[in-house]
Design an enzyme around this catalytic site. Sequence first.
Site, PDB file in Angstrom:
ATOM      1  N   THR A  59      27.622   7.865   4.929  1.00  0.00           N
ATOM      2  CA  THR A  59      27.849   8.808   3.813  1.00  0.00           C
ATOM      3  C   THR A  59      27.275  10.288   4.229  1.00  0.00           C
ATOM      4  O   THR A  59      28.477  11.178   3.943  1.00  0.00           O
ATOM      5  CB  THR A  59      27.379   8.342   2.399  1.00  0.00           C
ATOM      6  OG1 THR A  59      27.902   7.096   2.415  1.00  0.00           O
ATOM      7  CG2 THR A  59      27.931   9.135   1.308  1.00  0.00           C
ATOM      8  N   HIS A  62      29.440  11.752   6.601  1.00  0.00           N
ATOM      9  CA  HIS A  62      30.820  12.253   6.256  1.00  0.00           C
ATOM     10  C   HIS A  62      30.680  13.700   5.440  1.00  0.00           C
ATOM     11  O   HIS A  62      31.505  14.622   5.585  1.00  0.00           O
ATOM     12  CB  HIS A  62      31.404  11.399   4.991  1.00  0.00           C
ATOM     13  CG  HIS A  62      31.724  10.333   5.839  1.00  0.00           C
ATOM     14  ND1 HIS A  62      32.873  10.035   6.434  1.00  0.00           N
ATOM     15  CD2 HIS A  62      31.684   8.794   5.124  1.00  0.00           C
ATOM     16  CE1 HIS A  62      33.034   8.987   6.707  1.00  0.00           C
ATOM     17  NE2 HIS A  62      32.235   7.936   5.972  1.00  0.00           N
TER      18      HIS A  62
END
Length: 366
Positions: A59, A62
Amino acid sequence: MTMIPARVSPSVVAIPATMRALYKHHAGPELKLDPVRVTPTPGPRDVLIKVSKVGLCGTDRHIWEWDAWAASRIPVGITTGHEFVGHIVKLGSAVSKYSVGQRVSAEGHISPGTGFSARTGAAHIADGMVILGVDRDGCFADYVCVPEENVWPVHPSIPDHVAAVLDPLGNAVHTVMEAGVSAQTVLVTGVGIIGLMAVTVAKAAGASRIFVTDVDPRRLALARKLGAVEAYNARDASGSAGWIEHLRAQTHSGVDVLIEMSGNPGAISDGFSALRPGGTAALLGIPSKPFAFDLTNHVIFKGAKVLGINGRKMFQTWYQMEALLLSGRLELEDIITHQLPLDQFAKGFGLMQSGEGIKVVLDVNA
Ligand code: ZN
């Protein structure tokens, strides 16, 4: 495992007005370390935690790379990070359960707590979920605030670098325990961080034989070391037909359980092809967009049970994870490949991007 004192000083801890924080400084790639971010003040039901170690997650990658998901979700200015361990340094006025000095981690999904899902044992899929380091300031900083309900006291025998990655380990535990692997044959499609964790969790939870697929030879070799009996390279010249046939021949026409960790459409379809009739598929990997899938043959005619897995059950998964860690049967040392000081965060993201690093832990105290 070595014993680590659960508490630092039980007295009042001096908290500076400013701290370092790794934050999203603009609507674009990379993150910036701000040396003079204002230290958060806990609300009445919050605890303030001095962070010791943090885990870099997919995450966070990203957010670092600023892909379409991050651009649509992440507010500029936010402090990132959701995987951590630290010590409580201050309690909100209404906090009753914890004390200053306690070593803790936390569930990073903050549930609204009052709706249907939260009141029926499904807080992990409640509408209106707020995620640490995504929707509110996270833990890539000297200090982080979390609600009392989210705090997880860390057992003294669990070392800091493991306690820093309980969030992804919890994803693996949730997936494996939900599928049920005891005395079952298991296929893990995709052995990145959480897929590798799922291999050691499935082995500890009593899987009979574990098979894996991936495209990275190094990760396939590590999966074998962690207990997989067969590690198939999905890019082999024989194609998926080759390994699926090989796997079917060694099982009752397919594995009992599919643990899908890749989110890759080809791997998902292959995984269902390798699942026996009546088998169980637990899906955690997230496809980047909708794709065509043979529901008729892979699910309906096969009588497959399909489980969508999101986050960690609060807090059943955390208790299961602690039990597995205390059993001494989880092998995580080879998965946590790098530990770096916080200010080497850019190197950490580079190690993730190159594939050289698997799990990278940053030391905030160093
Ligand atoms: Zn994570």
